[in-house]
Design an enzyme around this catalytic site. Structure first.
Site, PDB file in Angstrom:
ATOM      1  N   SER A  72       0.847  -1.169  -0.121  1.00  0.00           N
ATOM      2  CA  SER A  72       0.136   0.117  -0.056  1.00  0.00           C
ATOM      3  C   SER A  72       0.868   1.214  -0.104  1.00  0.00           C
ATOM      4  O   SER A  72       2.064   1.127   0.258  1.00  0.00           O
ATOM      5  CB  SER A  72      -1.071   0.027   1.200  1.00  0.00           C
ATOM      6  OG  SER A  72      -1.751  -1.188   1.306  1.00  0.00           O
TER       7      SER A  72
HETATM    8  C1  LIG Z   1      -3.184  -4.387   0.074  1.00  0.00           C
HETATM    9  S1  LIG Z   1      -2.353  -6.174   0.351  1.00  0.00           S
HETATM   10  C2  LIG Z   1      -1.734  -5.841   2.052  1.00  0.00           C
HETATM   11  C3  LIG Z   1      -0.561  -5.160   1.900  1.00  0.00           C
HETATM   12  C4  LIG Z   1       0.322  -5.535   3.122  1.00  0.00           C
HETATM   13  N1  LIG Z   1      -0.298  -5.279   4.496  1.00  0.00           N
HETATM   14  C5  LIG Z   1       1.661  -5.018   2.810  1.00  0.00           C
HETATM   15  O1  LIG Z   1       2.263  -4.512   3.833  1.00  0.00           O
HETATM   16  O2  LIG Z   1       2.249  -5.120   1.827  1.00  0.00           O
HETATM   17  C6  LIG Z   1      -4.173  -6.845   0.616  1.00  0.00           C
HETATM   18  C7  LIG Z   1      -3.722  -8.276   0.973  1.00  0.00           C
HETATM   19  O3  LIG Z   1      -4.976  -8.784   1.374  1.00  0.00           O
HETATM   20  C8  LIG Z   1      -5.031 -10.160   1.010  1.00  0.00           C
HETATM   21  N2  LIG Z   1      -6.521 -10.853   1.400  1.00  0.00           N
HETATM   22  C9  LIG Z   1      -7.378 -10.631   0.570  1.00  0.00           C
HETATM   23  N3  LIG Z   1      -8.451 -11.391   1.182  1.00  0.00           N
HETATM   24  C10 LIG Z   1      -8.117 -11.806   2.358  1.00  0.00           C
HETATM   25  C11 LIG Z   1      -8.505 -12.602   3.249  1.00  0.00           C
HETATM   26  N4  LIG Z   1     -10.092 -13.192   3.184  1.00  0.00           N
HETATM   27  N5  LIG Z   1      -7.860 -13.190   4.360  1.00  0.00           N
HETATM   28  C12 LIG Z   1      -6.430 -12.837   4.311  1.00  0.00           C
HETATM   29  N6  LIG Z   1      -5.944 -11.894   3.555  1.00  0.00           N
HETATM   30  C13 LIG Z   1      -6.556 -11.520   2.359  1.00  0.00           C
HETATM   31  C14 LIG Z   1      -4.335 -10.321  -0.300  1.00  0.00           C
HETATM   32  O4  LIG Z   1      -4.272 -11.375  -0.713  1.00  0.00           O
HETATM   33  C15 LIG Z   1      -3.363  -9.252  -0.155  1.00  0.00           C
HETATM   34  O5  LIG Z   1      -2.106  -9.817  -0.161  1.00  0.00           O
END
Ligand SMILES: C[S@@+](CC[C@H](N)C(=O)[O-])C[C@H]1O[C@@H](n2cnc3c(N)ncnc32)[C@H](O)[C@@H]1O
Length: 379
Positions: A72
């Site tokens: 992000s």
């Molecule tokens: C914007 S990214 C997170 C960025 C991260 N915190 C970083 O510092 O790089 C969103 C993440 O949420 C994960 N995600 C989506 N749905 C999810 C779920 N139901 N449970 C866990 N993770 C999930 C995606 O695979 C993705 O990697």
């Protein structure tokens, strides 16, 4: 100059910019965490200038091109960490491990006496995050593969829970796994085109917003995802509160037609927050142009039929664009001028469990979702 030195300098430059812009207080714990944890450890293979440009970096896409994982934007990461207020010794849960960058920052904030559990639904993303966290020597962070909607009960209860993926409702499991007085920060989909990172404090069985920040996140995957989401229409990413084949068909018809374009009126900050919250016909369009994001915010009217949007280009210049019948342009301008704008940060939001009584008498709007009702009052 060696690549490591160059990265250190670029990181310092980025963090100094975040401090100068008032995103992070100087010499705060978040400032120190950002200076210690280098973002390029989590984005191997990405050009260093892009890594440290204070922009979101997409790391994974669906076959149709829709992003499903990213690091992000650092300014948003920093704002959410400020909201979360993770302290030394805390036990923290992050939903959405992604690259592991935010988890490593959390690891610094909670220190050697604290722990961070980060969960991601995607096994390949988890494996990559684990590798990055090793490089960062973030030994107090553990990565779990699974659906974050269920939380991670065996690592709880948590002092802090942070979702770094957009949600449309809150998981009851998160609230159960959060200690009394704990903080839960989540990017909550309020209405079309309107997301906010809300820090909810758990108090007396209820959840009340302690702070609210504007944000934009990709949506959660899996059973907790809910109805809201994005569709690709006519070169734009359109956000819908619920699947709407009629509206989608109307936009498919209108967007390829040449719009009538004119100068935009003065737009008070917060005009679209008000419109999105109270106007069921509000629309939000997004596209990534060559020079950056282009955003269209306005109104769609099936009875005309027509679409009128204020289009903001990457330099912040605004125009009005009207597709279809002209009357909708007048409707948009009347709506912009018809009431005081709403400053998102000054809203009051409480989350009330489904079936429990609401004590707010005249809310601006109540969003009813399966697990919680979000009761929003104006400022
Ligand atoms: C914007 S990214 C997170 C960025 C991260 N915190 C970083 O510092 O790089 C969103 C993440 O949420 C994960 N995600 C989506 N749905 C999810 C779920 N139901 N449970 C866990 N993770 C999930 C995606 O695979 C993705 O990697």
């Amino acid at each position: 100059m060696r690549a490591t030195e160059q990265a250190e300098q670029l990181n310092d430059h980025m963090v100094t910019g975040l401090v100068r812009d008032g995103v992070i207080p100087a010499d705060s714990a978040v400032d120190r965490a950002f200076r210690t944890v280098k973002r390029h450890w989590f984005l191997p293979g990405t050009d260093l200038d892009q890594v440290y440009a204070n922009v979101a970096v997409v790391t994974r896409r669906r076959p149709d091109g829709v992003p499903i994982s990213s690091s992000s934007q650092p300014a948003i990461v920093a704002r959410m960490l400020q909201q979360l207020d993770a302290l030394p010794g805390h036990r923290v849960l992050e939903i959405g491990a992604g690259t592991g960058y935010n988890a490593a920052l959390l690891g610094q904030l909670v220190g050697p006496d604290g722990t961070v559990t980060t969960i991601d639904v995607d096994p390949e993303i988890c494996a990559a995050a684990e590798g990055h966290l090793q490089v960062a020597e973030a030994s107090n962070v553990s990565v779990i593969r699974g659906d974050g909607w269920a939380g991670v009960e065996e690592h709880g209860p948590f002092d802090r829970i942070e979702a770094t993926v957009g949600v449309w409702d809150l998981s009851t499991r998160w609230v159960e796994q959060l200690k009394p007085d704990g903080l839960l920060v989540a990017p909550l989909w309020l209405r079309t085109g309107l997301q906010a990172s809300v820090a909810f404090r758990r108090r007396n069985g209820g959840l009340k917003a302690a702070s609210i920040e504007p944000c934009g996140f990709m949506t959660l995957r899996g059973p907790g995802a809910g109805d809201a989401g994005y569709e690709q229409i006519g070169g734009w990413t359109v956000s819908f509160d619920e699947p709407s084949p009629t509206r989608a068909a109307l936009l498919e018809r209108l967007l390829p037609t040449p719009p009538r374009t004119g100068p935009a009126p003065d737009l008070p900050a917060g005009w679209f927050t008000r419109m999105a919250l109270i106007e069921p016909d509000a629309v939000h369009l997004f596209s990534l142009g060559r020079d950056g994001p282009v955003v269209g915010r306005g109104v769609i009217d099936a009875s005309v039929p027509g679409l009128a949007v204020i289009v903001s280009d990457p330099r912040g210049a605004n125009t009005v664009q009207v597709f279809g019948g002209e009357e909708v342009g007048g409707r948009l301008l009347r709506m912009i001028g018809s009431g005081p704008p709403i400053e998102l940060r000054n809203l009051f939001i409480s989350a009330v469990r489904a079936g429990e009584p609401v004590d707010e008498h005249q809310p601006l709007v109540t969003l009813t979702r399966p697990n919680f009702r979000f009761v929003i009052s104006g400022n």
